[in-house]
Design a protein around this motif. Structure first.
Motif, PDB file in Angstrom:
ATOM      1  N   VAL A 222       0.884  -1.169   0.000  1.00 43.95           N
ATOM      2  CA  VAL A 222       0.000   0.000   0.000  1.00 43.95           C
ATOM      3  C   VAL A 222       0.918   1.214   0.000  1.00 43.95           C
ATOM      4  O   VAL A 222       1.568   1.502   1.003  1.00 43.95           O
ATOM      5  CB  VAL A 222      -0.896   0.023   1.253  1.00 43.95           C
ATOM      6  CG1 VAL A 222      -1.808   1.253   1.223  1.00 43.95           C
ATOM      7  CG2 VAL A 222      -1.706  -1.251   1.354  1.00 43.95           C
ATOM      8  N   ARG A 224       2.588   4.490   0.606  1.00 48.29           N
ATOM      9  CA  ARG A 224       2.356   5.554   1.584  1.00 48.29           C
ATOM     10  C   ARG A 224       3.140   6.781   1.126  1.00 48.29           C
ATOM     11  O   ARG A 224       4.364   6.785   1.088  1.00 48.29           O
ATOM     12  CB  ARG A 224       2.785   5.098   2.978  1.00 48.29           C
ATOM     13  CG  ARG A 224       2.332   6.021   4.054  1.00 48.29           C
ATOM     14  CD  ARG A 224       1.788   5.324   5.310  1.00 48.29           C
ATOM     15  NE  ARG A 224       2.528   4.143   5.750  1.00 48.29           N
ATOM     16  CZ  ARG A 224       3.684   4.164   6.383  1.00 48.29           C
ATOM     17  NH1 ARG A 224       4.258   5.305   6.635  1.00 48.29           N
ATOM     18  NH2 ARG A 224       4.265   3.049   6.762  1.00 48.29           N
ATOM     19  N   SER A 270       2.431  11.701   5.510  1.00 43.60           N
ATOM     20  CA  SER A 270       2.262  10.257   5.487  1.00 43.60           C
ATOM     21  C   SER A 270       0.812   9.954   5.178  1.00 43.60           C
ATOM     22  O   SER A 270      -0.076  10.245   5.965  1.00 43.60           O
ATOM     23  CB  SER A 270       2.652   9.687   6.849  1.00 43.60           C
ATOM     24  OG  SER A 270       2.562   8.291   6.807  1.00 43.60           O
ATOM     25  N   SER A 272      -1.757   7.072   2.954  1.00 45.32           N
ATOM     26  CA  SER A 272      -1.867   5.850   2.152  1.00 45.32           C
ATOM     27  C   SER A 272      -2.639   6.109   0.873  1.00 45.32           C
ATOM     28  O   SER A 272      -3.667   6.772   0.880  1.00 45.32           O
ATOM     29  CB  SER A 272      -2.560   4.757   2.956  1.00 45.32           C
ATOM     30  OG  SER A 272      -1.718   4.365   4.010  1.00 45.32           O
ATOM     31  N   ARG A 338      10.512  -0.142   3.240  1.00 47.21           N
ATOM     32  CA  ARG A 338       9.723   1.087   3.244  1.00 47.21           C
ATOM     33  C   ARG A 338      10.480   2.371   3.408  1.00 47.21           C
ATOM     34  O   ARG A 338      10.618   3.186   2.515  1.00 47.21           O
ATOM     35  CB  ARG A 338       8.728   1.070   4.406  1.00 47.21           C
ATOM     36  CG  ARG A 338       7.683   0.059   4.317  1.00 47.21           C
ATOM     37  CD  ARG A 338       7.099  -0.095   5.671  1.00 47.21           C
ATOM     38  NE  ARG A 338       8.169  -0.412   6.584  1.00 47.21           N
ATOM     39  CZ  ARG A 338       8.093  -1.323   7.524  1.00 47.21           C
ATOM     40  NH1 ARG A 338       6.982  -1.961   7.708  1.00 47.21           N
ATOM     41  NH2 ARG A 338       9.113  -1.569   8.297  1.00 47.21           N
TER      42      ARG A 338
END
Ligand SMILES: Cc1cc2nc3c(=O)[nH]c(=O)nc-3n(C[C@H](O)[C@H](O)[C@H](O)COP(=O)(O)OP(=O)(O)OC[C@H]3O[C@@H](n4cnc5c(N)ncnc54)[C@H](O)[C@@H]3O)c2cc1C
Ligand SMILES: Cc1cc2nc3c(=O)[nH]c(=O)nc-3n(C[C@H](O)[C@H](O)[C@H](O)COP(=O)(O)OP(=O)(O)OC[C@H]3O[C@@H](n4cnc5c(N)ncnc54)[C@H](O)[C@@H]3O)c2cc1C
Lengths: 458, 417
Positions: A222, A224, A270, A272, A338
């Motif tokens: 996902v 971000r 931040s 999503s 990430r």
């Protein structure tokens, strides 16, 4: 169709480039396949460029060990090949009593991560380090080892050395399917098939898609989004130290950091997203950052923004990196890297070699390796070509400044165009030289630089 | 900085070879100053007019109407003829610890030991990031300066459908350049409630160009992955959003002085635009350092910048002759809808400024503005000015209105009645 290889590495981000470079230190043939026209053109080009100590990682996680090890490896490599690094240090600044109360536990966590240099300091001591912070500081935690590094030279140095070690870099080649067979695997790309024995998946935001091609179903990415504002160089005297937020359950805050190019950075947000290619910036993001920035460092708001961009973290449902090897398929997954992948890249490469050899890949160190490359310095921590009489005397092209804001010379642009991995477009040239990245964003040199590159875009 | 660095000695170092710098240098040489060096970072001197390939230059300083490039050539020729050493491809990148300019050029890196320094580094348009326009980051978004460089100097193509953002004089300059490049303007978008049209263009504007104008509209987003596909406009009053298809966006106006060297030198800055703060003789806060041109007033026409250059020469010569006395100064400040005034320092007893005018920047329209000048609550002057105040264009105020200010009192305030 290229000749069969021992290993295909999918994705030339900072992780894939580090892996290809490292594995090329052994007696194996390697192809590094990248969908985009340049290396390091996805998440690896748009981050906050901090060389993390790993003080705040989840103790015991793979990420914690990779970040700590990566920090040491990359620090040494940066010295050896000339990747710009600046040892700024960081302070987590507490603005509320709740945040203040968390600091000792963060220091203890750092110790669990093997990092012993954090210290809790009072508001006065924070002010001495950061006299321009806004009102309301109640204390801080120092992290002296946190540093800033050039996010663009790092993957470029890995890729350059990989190519010099014989890796076949296939840019503009998208992997469409992967078909493992008993003795070899066929990688189907939009430029033809490639047969290989081993596969390394370092496809960043596309990692889960590749993983599914091999029949797995173990994680979903996902994206971000993190939006960032880069302020004018004239703001640089305001901050000498990375200002980190104290993580609380109310969410992660934003940081303010000097950049290796002499700017000041504010971010990231931040958020999503669904679209894995949406690196646009947003009105909401800007408003959020401006609100944060004016509280953290009010004087910053008087300066102009030089650049705004967004990066996408490859977040997954797992807390840790998703790293796994399948000896049967001769397949290694480096997924969900990430928000620390720049720092961890070399450790991940080392780890990859260990996992592969444990799974049966015979990795014999080579004795005929070329010397490591020497990368052009585009950071402010060492003298740049325009300021070096010795270079200019030897080659006057280093005295001919093309991009005035960033002081980029004709000699540097020429060198980049003639380098082992030349830029394919203006963006690539920017990442190699900083040309047009300054406060005028091409008002003066955009046309000239495009001319040298032979393209129309700006 | 290494000790071994070469030194160039001269009487006056002029930084910036645009209309202001070239004119100042020529005036100094013509007045008998022996060594005057202009440092120009571009390969060719001339400044912005070099790539502004349309007519409208030279009216006030040369009593002629010429194109930008012709005007630039004339200024360069004149500087050469006067014996000015014009060094191109020579950029002042900063200052040595003692305040001497440091230059990078093909000939090497050296410091300049000059009797006086004139800063004439000009102004530029704010690019997209500084305007904080969110969205995708495709190719096809330019400022006017960049557009003109692409079209006139590099002879490159731009797109075919452009949105021009802004409605100042320079916006029309962009429209002309686009037309020449075969790109039609599909919309002009401005936050203002009126559009500024240059006198000549006002009549032909509609018919000749035939594009709509969106007033009180802001670009809220740029759309397109590789190349611009559209912009999203937000109406300032209603908040309504419209999508406008285009492949090129030209961001015009929104000027900033190129003040990097001024700031690195620690000069006092003017309020409102952050160019160096100067007095009527164009002295900055650092003794022996002067400034001229659009660095002081972003942005006026080139002839006015050039006349600044002529004006500054007088005081530079006085300084070189050893006369460094300065009368006491008071600040001149402005109230809305004026954004700034230049010069911003007044030394009662000193001669008037260049052309006997103060230059101000307005943010609103007034057909015949009534202007008041006050000091410590006392009205020094109140007058209806027989020319309009308009956003995006310099407003000139006769110096006589502030001339009665006293040195022993507070700030002089300029405002509308
Ligand atoms: C806002 C933000 C801030 C960050 N700050 C930091 C920081 O301060 N310090 C730090 O260490 N890290 C930081 N990170 C994290 C770091 O940037 C990433 O972890 C790192 O860049 C990941 O590298 P990667 O090689 O895994 O992925 P990527 O860079 O995304 O590379 C993957 C590559 O695979 C290619 N690819 C994908 N699918 C295919 C396919 N089918 N065929 C061929 N090629 C394919 C892609 O084109 C891409 O180039 C930050 C990240 C973000 C977003
Ligand atoms: C699109 C456009 C259209 C215009 N149309 C007209 C018109 O029709 N008529 C008109 O009269 N005016 C017009 N103008 C305004 C005119 O161009 C300016 O008023 C004029 O150029 C200002 O002169 P200047 O010398 O102050 O600055 P500039 O022309 O900007 O010159 C400054 C010079 O300094 C140099 N420089 C800066 N920093 C350094 C350094 N550190 N070292 C060395 N050199 C340096 C720059 O390279 C530049 O050459 C237009 C402007 C634009 C942008």
């Amino acid at each position: 169709m290229i000749a069969d290889v021992d290993i295909v590495v999918i994705g030339a981000g900072v992780v894939g480039c580090a892996v290809a470079r490292h594995l090329a230190g052994f007696d194996v043939s390697i192809a590094l396949i990248e969908a985009r026209c340049d290396i390091g053109d996805a998440t690896s080009k748009a981050n906050t460029a901090i060389l993390h100590t790993g003080f705040d990682a989840v103790p015991g996680s793979l990420e914690a060990s990779m970040v700590a090890r990566g920090y040491a490896l990359l620090s040494g490599y940066a010295d050896a090949v000339g990747i710009p690094v600046e040892r700024t240090g960081a302070v987590l600044v507490a603005w509320t009593d709740d945040e203040l109360a968390v600091l000792p536990s963060l220091r203890d966590k750092a110790v669990k991560n093997g990092y012993h240099a954090c210290e809790v300091i009072d508001a006065g001591a924070v002010r001495v380090m950061l006299p321009h912070l806004g009102p309301g500081v109640v204390g801080g935690l120092t992290v002296p080892g946190e540093s800033i590094i050039c996010p663009w030279t790092t993957p470029l140095a890995f890729a350059t050395e990989a190519v010099e070690r014989g890796v076949q870099l296939m840019l503009g080649t998208r992997v469409l399917d992967v078909m493992p067979g008993p003795g070899s695997t066929t990688v189907v790309s939009d430029r033809g098939d490639i047969r290989t024995r081993w596969i390394v998946n370092a496809a960043g935001l596309g990692g889960d898609v590749i993983d599914r091609m091999l029949g797995h179903d173990r994680f979903t990415i996902v994206p971000r989004r993190g939006e960032l504002l880069v302020y004018d160089k004239l703001a640089r005297p305001l901050v000498d130290v990375i200002v980190l937020p104290v993580p609380t359950d109310k969410g992660k805050g934003v940081l303010i950091s000097p950049t290796i190019f002499g700017n000041v950075m504010l971010g990231p947000t931040s958020e999503s997203l669904v679209d894995r290619a949406d690196t646009s910036t947003s009105e909401e993001g800007f408003a959020f950052l401006l609100a944060k920035g004016s509280a953290l460092l009010p004087a910053l708001m008087d300066e102009d923004v030089t650049a705004a961009y967004a990066g996408l973290r490859a977040a997954t449902e797992h807390i840790d990196y998703v790293v796994d090897v399948d000896p049967g398929q001769r397949y290694l997954l480096l997924g969900g890297i990430r928000s620390t992948g720049l720092t961890a890249s070399m450790a991940l490469a080392e780890h990859a070699a260990t996992l592969l050899s444990e799974s049966g890949l015979d990795l014999v160190p080579r004795t005929d390796l070329p010397p490591p490359p020497r990368m052009p310095n585009i950071g402010e921590s060492f003298p740049r070509p325009y300021s070096r009489e010795d270079l200019i005397t030897a080659d006057p092209e280093y005295g001919s400044i093309v991009c005035f804001c960033e002081r980029v010379t004709r000699g540097e642009i020429r060198d980049a165009l003639a380098s082992a991995i030349p830029p394919s477009d203006l963006d690539g040239l920017r990442r190699r030289t900083r040309a047009t990245l300054g406060r005028c964003q091409g008002f003066y040199c955009g046309a000239e630089v495009s001319g040298m590159l032979g393209v129309v875009d700006a | 900085m290494r000790e071994s660095i070469d030194v160039l000695a001269c009487d006056v170092a002029v930084i910036g070879g645009g209309p202001a710098g070239l004119t100042a240098a020529a005036a100094l040489r013509n007045a008998g100053v022996s060594s005057v060096v202009v440092f120009e970072r571009e390969e060719q001197a001339g400044g912005i007019p070099r790539h502004s390939d349309h007519t409208g230059y030279g009216i006030r300083d040369r009593r002629a109407v010429m194109t930008g490039p012709a005007y630039a050539r004339a200024l360069v020729a004149e500087a050469h003829d006067s014996g000015v050493d014009v060094r191109t491809g020579a950029m002042v990148t900063g200052w040595a610890e003692d305040g001497a300019p440091v230059v990078t050029s093909r000939e090497g890196r050296y410091r300049v030991d000059a009797g006086a320094i004139v800063l004439a580094t000009g102004a530029r348009e704010r690019p997209r990031a500084a305007r904080m326009i969110p969205g995708d980051r495709p190719a096809g978004v330019y400022t006017t300066g960049q557009l003109q460089g692409l079209v006139h100097l590099q002879h490159r193509n731009v797109g075919t459908r452009a949105v021009v953002v802004g409605s100042e004089l320079v916006s029309w300059s962009a429209v002309l350049t686009l037309r020449e490049a075969g790109c039609s303007t599909v919309l002009m978008a401005t936050q203002a409630d009126r559009v500024e049209t240059p006198a000549g263009l006002a009549l032909v504007g509609r018919t000749a160009f035939g594009f709509p104008v969106a007033r009180r509209a802001r670009v809220a987003r740029i759309i397109g992955r590789d190349r611009v596909e559209a912009i999203e406009l937000a109406h300032l009053d209603t908040g309504a959003r419209t999508r406008v298809a285009c492949d090129t966006v030209i961001l015009t106006g929104d000027w900033v002085p190129d003040n990097e060297l001024s700031r690195l030198r620690g000069l006092d800055l003017g309020a409102g635009h952050r160019g160096p703060l100067v007095d009527m003789a164009l002295r900055t806060s650092a003794p022996g350092v002067f400034a001229a041109g659009n660095l002081l007033h972003p942005v006026d026409t080139a002839d006015v910048a050039a006349l600044d250059g002529r004006h500054v020469a007088t005081e530079v010569r006085r300084w070189l002759a050893g006369d460094s006395d300065r009368r006491p100064a008071v600040r001149i400040v402005t109230e809305e809808p004026f954004a700034w005034v230049a010069p911003g320092l007044l030394r009662p007893g000193d001669p008037p400024p260049s052309r006997g005018r103060l230059l101000l920047w307005g943010t609103e329209h007034r057909a015949l503005p009534r202007v008041v000048v006050e000091q410590d609550g006392t009205v020094l002057a109140r007058r209806r000015i027989p020319w309009p105040l308009a956003p995006g264009r310099i407003f000139r105020l006769p110096y006589g209105m502030v001339a009665a200010a006293r040195a022993d009192a507070g700030d002089v305030t300029i405002r509308l009645a």
